[in-house]
Design a protein around this motif. Structure first.
Motif, PDB file in Angstrom:
ATOM      1  N   GLY A 121       0.869  -1.376  -0.035  1.00 48.74           N
ATOM      2  CA  GLY A 121       0.011   0.007  -0.046  1.00 48.74           C
ATOM      3  C   GLY A 121       0.785   1.327   0.072  1.00 48.74           C
ATOM      4  N   ALA A 122       1.750   1.010   0.838  1.00 51.51           N
ATOM      5  CA  ALA A 122       2.858   2.431   0.976  1.00 51.51           C
ATOM      6  C   ALA A 122       3.369   2.598  -0.428  1.00 51.51           C
ATOM      7  CB  ALA A 122       3.775   2.048   1.918  1.00 51.51           C
ATOM      8  N   LEU A 123       3.797   1.525  -1.118  1.00 55.47           N
ATOM      9  CA  LEU A 123       4.661   1.671  -2.418  1.00 55.47           C
ATOM     10  C   LEU A 123       3.815   2.001  -3.544  1.00 55.47           C
ATOM     11  CD1 LEU A 123       6.800  -1.483  -2.230  1.00 55.47           C
ATOM     12  CD2 LEU A 123       7.761   0.787  -2.256  1.00 55.47           C
ATOM     13  N   ASP A 124       2.351   1.674  -3.466  1.00 61.38           N
ATOM     14  CA  ASP A 124       1.422   1.966  -4.395  1.00 61.38           C
ATOM     15  C   ASP A 124       1.104   3.729  -4.214  1.00 61.38           C
ATOM     16  OD1 ASP A 124       1.246  -0.259  -5.621  1.00 61.38           O
ATOM     17  OD2 ASP A 124      -0.530  -1.038  -4.367  1.00 61.38           O
ATOM     18  N   LEU A 125       1.053   3.972  -2.928  1.00 62.43           N
ATOM     19  CA  LEU A 125       0.812   5.522  -2.694  1.00 62.43           C
ATOM     20  C   LEU A 125       1.861   6.320  -3.368  1.00 62.43           C
ATOM     21  CD1 LEU A 125      -0.752   7.260  -0.738  1.00 62.43           C
ATOM     22  CD2 LEU A 125       0.952   7.212   1.076  1.00 62.43           C
ATOM     23  N   VAL A 126       3.178   5.779  -3.266  1.00 61.26           N
ATOM     24  CA  VAL A 126       4.147   6.632  -4.053  1.00 61.26           C
ATOM     25  C   VAL A 126       4.586   6.135  -5.520  1.00 61.26           C
ATOM     26  CG1 VAL A 126       5.003   7.338  -1.757  1.00 61.26           C
ATOM     27  CG2 VAL A 126       5.972   5.452  -3.121  1.00 61.26           C
ATOM     28  N   LYS A 127       3.717   5.442  -6.047  1.00 61.31           N
ATOM     29  CA  LYS A 127       3.585   4.943  -7.369  1.00 61.31           C
ATOM     30  C   LYS A 127       5.211   4.172  -7.681  1.00 61.31           C
ATOM     31  CE  LYS A 127       1.107   8.884  -8.805  1.00 61.31           C
ATOM     32  NZ  LYS A 127       1.223  10.402  -9.612  1.00 61.31           N
ATOM     33  N   LEU A 128       5.357   3.299  -6.839  1.00 67.21           N
ATOM     34  CA  LEU A 128       6.570   2.514  -6.851  1.00 67.21           C
ATOM     35  C   LEU A 128       6.502   1.077  -6.676  1.00 67.21           C
ATOM     36  CD1 LEU A 128       9.367   4.566  -5.081  1.00 67.21           C
ATOM     37  CD2 LEU A 128       9.055   4.304  -7.494  1.00 67.21           C
ATOM     38  N   GLY A 129       5.164   0.574  -6.824  1.00 61.93           N
ATOM     39  CA  GLY A 129       4.733  -0.692  -6.793  1.00 61.93           C
ATOM     40  C   GLY A 129       5.609  -1.626  -7.401  1.00 61.93           C
ATOM     41  N   PRO A 130       5.720  -1.208  -9.062  1.00 60.94           N
ATOM     42  CA  PRO A 130       6.704  -2.075  -9.968  1.00 60.94           C
ATOM     43  C   PRO A 130       8.011  -2.070  -9.799  1.00 60.94           C
ATOM     44  CG  PRO A 130       5.001  -0.698 -11.058  1.00 60.94           C
ATOM     45  CD  PRO A 130       5.082  -0.276  -9.814  1.00 60.94           C
ATOM     46  N   LEU A 131       8.531  -1.234  -8.840  1.00 63.14           N
ATOM     47  CA  LEU A 131      10.039  -1.334  -8.729  1.00 63.14           C
ATOM     48  C   LEU A 131      10.388  -1.761  -7.248  1.00 63.14           C
ATOM     49  CD1 LEU A 131      10.751   2.315  -9.985  1.00 63.14           C
ATOM     50  CD2 LEU A 131      10.565   0.173 -11.033  1.00 63.14           C
ATOM     51  N   ALA A 132       9.516  -2.759  -6.717  1.00 63.88           N
ATOM     52  CA  ALA A 132       9.678  -3.012  -5.230  1.00 63.88           C
ATOM     53  C   ALA A 132      11.141  -3.995  -5.292  1.00 63.88           C
ATOM     54  CB  ALA A 132       8.452  -3.916  -4.946  1.00 63.88           C
ATOM     55  N   ASP A 133      11.390  -4.515  -6.168  1.00 66.82           N
ATOM     56  CA  ASP A 133      12.574  -5.382  -6.163  1.00 66.82           C
ATOM     57  C   ASP A 133      13.942  -4.912  -6.700  1.00 66.82           C
ATOM     58  OD1 ASP A 133      11.090  -7.692  -5.478  1.00 66.82           O
ATOM     59  OD2 ASP A 133      10.341  -8.328  -7.230  1.00 66.82           O
ATOM     60  N   ARG A 134      14.027  -3.352  -6.918  1.00 63.97           N
ATOM     61  CA  ARG A 134      14.997  -2.940  -7.194  1.00 63.97           C
ATOM     62  C   ARG A 134      15.971  -2.610  -5.975  1.00 63.97           C
ATOM     63  NH1 ARG A 134      14.052   0.830 -12.631  1.00 63.97           N
ATOM     64  NH2 ARG A 134      12.913  -0.707 -14.098  1.00 63.97           N
ATOM     65  N   TYR A 135      17.022  -1.967  -6.341  1.00 62.26           N
ATOM     66  CA  TYR A 135      17.844  -1.515  -5.232  1.00 62.26           C
ATOM     67  C   TYR A 135      18.042   0.030  -5.509  1.00 62.26           C
ATOM     68  CZ  TYR A 135      19.373  -6.153  -3.935  1.00 62.26           C
ATOM     69  OH  TYR A 135      19.143  -7.503  -3.447  1.00 62.26           O
ATOM     70  N   PRO A 136      18.259   0.878  -4.405  1.00 62.20           N
ATOM     71  CA  PRO A 136      18.485   2.319  -4.430  1.00 62.20           C
ATOM     72  C   PRO A 136      19.385   2.718  -5.524  1.00 62.20           C
ATOM     73  CG  PRO A 136      18.468   1.581  -2.100  1.00 62.20           C
ATOM     74  CD  PRO A 136      18.363   0.162  -2.796  1.00 62.20           C
ATOM     75  N   ARG A 137      20.614   1.960  -5.757  1.00 65.44           N
ATOM     76  CA  ARG A 137      21.607   2.441  -6.840  1.00 65.44           C
ATOM     77  C   ARG A 137      20.817   2.228  -8.174  1.00 65.44           C
ATOM     78  NH1 ARG A 137      23.013  -2.687  -5.262  1.00 65.44           N
ATOM     79  NH2 ARG A 137      23.182  -4.210  -6.603  1.00 65.44           N
ATOM     80  N   GLN A 138      19.579   1.701  -8.422  1.00 65.87           N
ATOM     81  CA  GLN A 138      18.993   1.335  -9.554  1.00 65.87           C
ATOM     82  C   GLN A 138      17.739   2.278  -9.927  1.00 65.87           C
ATOM     83  OE1 GLN A 138      18.222  -2.810  -8.661  1.00 65.87           O
ATOM     84  NE2 GLN A 138      19.553  -3.201 -10.720  1.00 65.87           N
ATOM     85  N   LEU A 139      17.687   3.345  -8.908  1.00 65.76           N
ATOM     86  CA  LEU A 139      16.821   4.386  -8.905  1.00 65.76           C
ATOM     87  C   LEU A 139      17.170   5.840  -9.286  1.00 65.76           C
ATOM     88  CD1 LEU A 139      14.722   2.979  -5.815  1.00 65.76           C
ATOM     89  CD2 LEU A 139      14.249   2.351  -8.221  1.00 65.76           C
ATOM     90  N   SER A 140      16.419   6.699  -9.809  1.00 63.26           N
ATOM     91  CA  SER A 140      16.609   8.185  -9.752  1.00 63.26           C
ATOM     92  C   SER A 140      16.409   8.518  -8.549  1.00 63.26           C
ATOM     93  CB  SER A 140      15.561   8.672 -10.951  1.00 63.26           C
ATOM     94  OG  SER A 140      14.519   8.689 -10.372  1.00 63.26           O
ATOM     95  N   GLY A 141      16.902   9.982  -8.545  1.00 65.69           N
ATOM     96  CA  GLY A 141      16.991  10.628  -7.295  1.00 65.69           C
ATOM     97  C   GLY A 141      15.429  10.725  -6.691  1.00 65.69           C
TER      98      GLY A 141
END
Length: 363
Positions: A121-141
């Motif tokens: 629910g928290a991930l969907d709230l910030v629109k990141l549900g599809p990126l749950a398995d990524r690591y911080p280094r794989q994300l934009s700022g």
């Protein structure tokens, strides 16, 4: 709508001294449940120190912090049930997005299975549900900041504290996240305390702004009230741009006054000054109309001048006009319907109404 789990916050005469320096000086504030309050001020004003006192990371020299009327001043940070979002994200690089968000629930003893719905629910709230398995280094700022926000909200904190969370992002992304953050606040209803030095950010997101200078709250209120009716020259100058006109009151005019500057007379509505008083008026650039020539019935206040400089900003022209009577005045006018095509040396006339400006206290 205010969430039933939202809480109110109160500060009573809170101070923090470092030797003889008062970083925060006798600050009292009331933050109703579910409100988005922004602490706004220049660097070194004491706003982050005040936030750290609320969080429990800094012990006040004097004063108290209350949540729902209960004194929490002695409580350590981990006992306050506050969420915290920092400028630098503070994510665990070895954990996935999912596990970063799960961490606050894990340290509170919740099982992974019992926490799954809340994390999703928290991930969907910030629109990141599809990126749950990524690591911080794989994300934009921006994505990393969304993870930090989800982690701070997943355990349903009593209050969410945000310390300049968008300042490391580029201007376009920062503007996008301002919209998203305001929408998230409206959805979750949690009380937000936000720190920034960015005036546009504060104006666009806040229910209320407290402007801080040298450890003091110099004015607080809804954004539009602070912008339209600043109490002091500092507030008018810090929260947007203003022209400042200093004159001498020569007459009363209904609920306003007539003031004189170098022989010219101007009318100011809603000023309580007496005849003979010096007055400082703050006039926002967008409330001044620029014309090629004077017209009959132009308005209460008018002055002639010459364009000394100008800039094009896409939607607006910012025009610097030199006048004999009032010195240099800045005018902001929509570019798409500007009567005057800016040109250095062009003679122009400026007009504004009696209620366009406001009298302010000199600093």
């Amino acid at each position: 709508m205010t969430h039933p789990a939202a809480h109110n916050l109160a500060l009573r005469l809170v101070s923090k001294h470092y030797g003889t320096v008062a970083a925060v000086d006798r600050v009292s504030l009331d933050v109703p449940r579910g409100q988005f309050l922004t602490l706004l001020g220049p660097s070194g004003s004491g706003k982050t120190t005040l936030l750290m006192i609320i969080a429990g990371f800094v012990e006040p020299t004097a004063g108290d912090v209350f949540v729902d009327g209960a004194r929490i001043t002695p409580l350590p940070p981990e006992k306050r049930n506050f969420g915290m979002v920092f400028q630098g994200y503070a994510l665990f690089p070895h954990l996935t997005v999912y596990d970063n968000v799960a961490f606050p629930l894990k340290v509170r003893g919740a099982s992974r299975a019992a926490s799954a719905d809340r994390i999703r629910g928290a991930l969907d709230l910030v629109k990141l549900g599809p990126l749950a398995d990524r690591y911080p280094r794989q994300l934009s700022g921006g994505q990393q900041q969304r993870v930090a926000l989800a982690r701070a909200l997943v355990f349903t904190p009593d209050i969410l504290l945000l310390d300049e969370p968008l300042s490391a992002l580029d201007k376009k992304l920062r503007a996008e996240l301002q919209w998203e953050l305001k929408q998230i606040h409206q959805r979750v209803g949690t009380t937000f305390i936000y720190v920034t030095h960015d005036q546009e950010e504060a104006l666009s997101m806040s229910d209320e702004i407290a402007i801080i200078r040298d450890g003091h709250v110099v004015q607080s209120g809804p954004p539009r009230h602070l912008y339209e009716r600043p109490a002091t020259r500092f507030v008018a100058d810090f929260l947007g741009k203003s022209n400042f006109i200093t004159g001498r009151v020569v007459a009363r005019d209904g609920d306003g006054i007539v003031y004189e500057v170098k022989g010219g007379r101007y009318v100011q509505a809603g000023a309580a000054a007496s005849v003979g008083d010096e007055i400082v008026v703050a006039l926002r650039p967008e409330k001044v109309e620029i014309r090629n020539a004077a017209r009959s019935g132009d308005g209460t206040n008018a002055v002639a001048g010459t364009i000394a400089a100008w800039n094009y900003h896409g939607t607006n022209f910012h025009v610097l006009v030199a006048t004999d009577a009032l010195g240099e005045l800045i005018v902001t006018t929509p570019a798409w319907r500007a009567e005057v095509e800016p040109e250095v040396g062009r003679r122009v006339h400026l007009i504004w109404s009696a209620d366009a400006a406001g009298a302010v206290v000199p600093d």
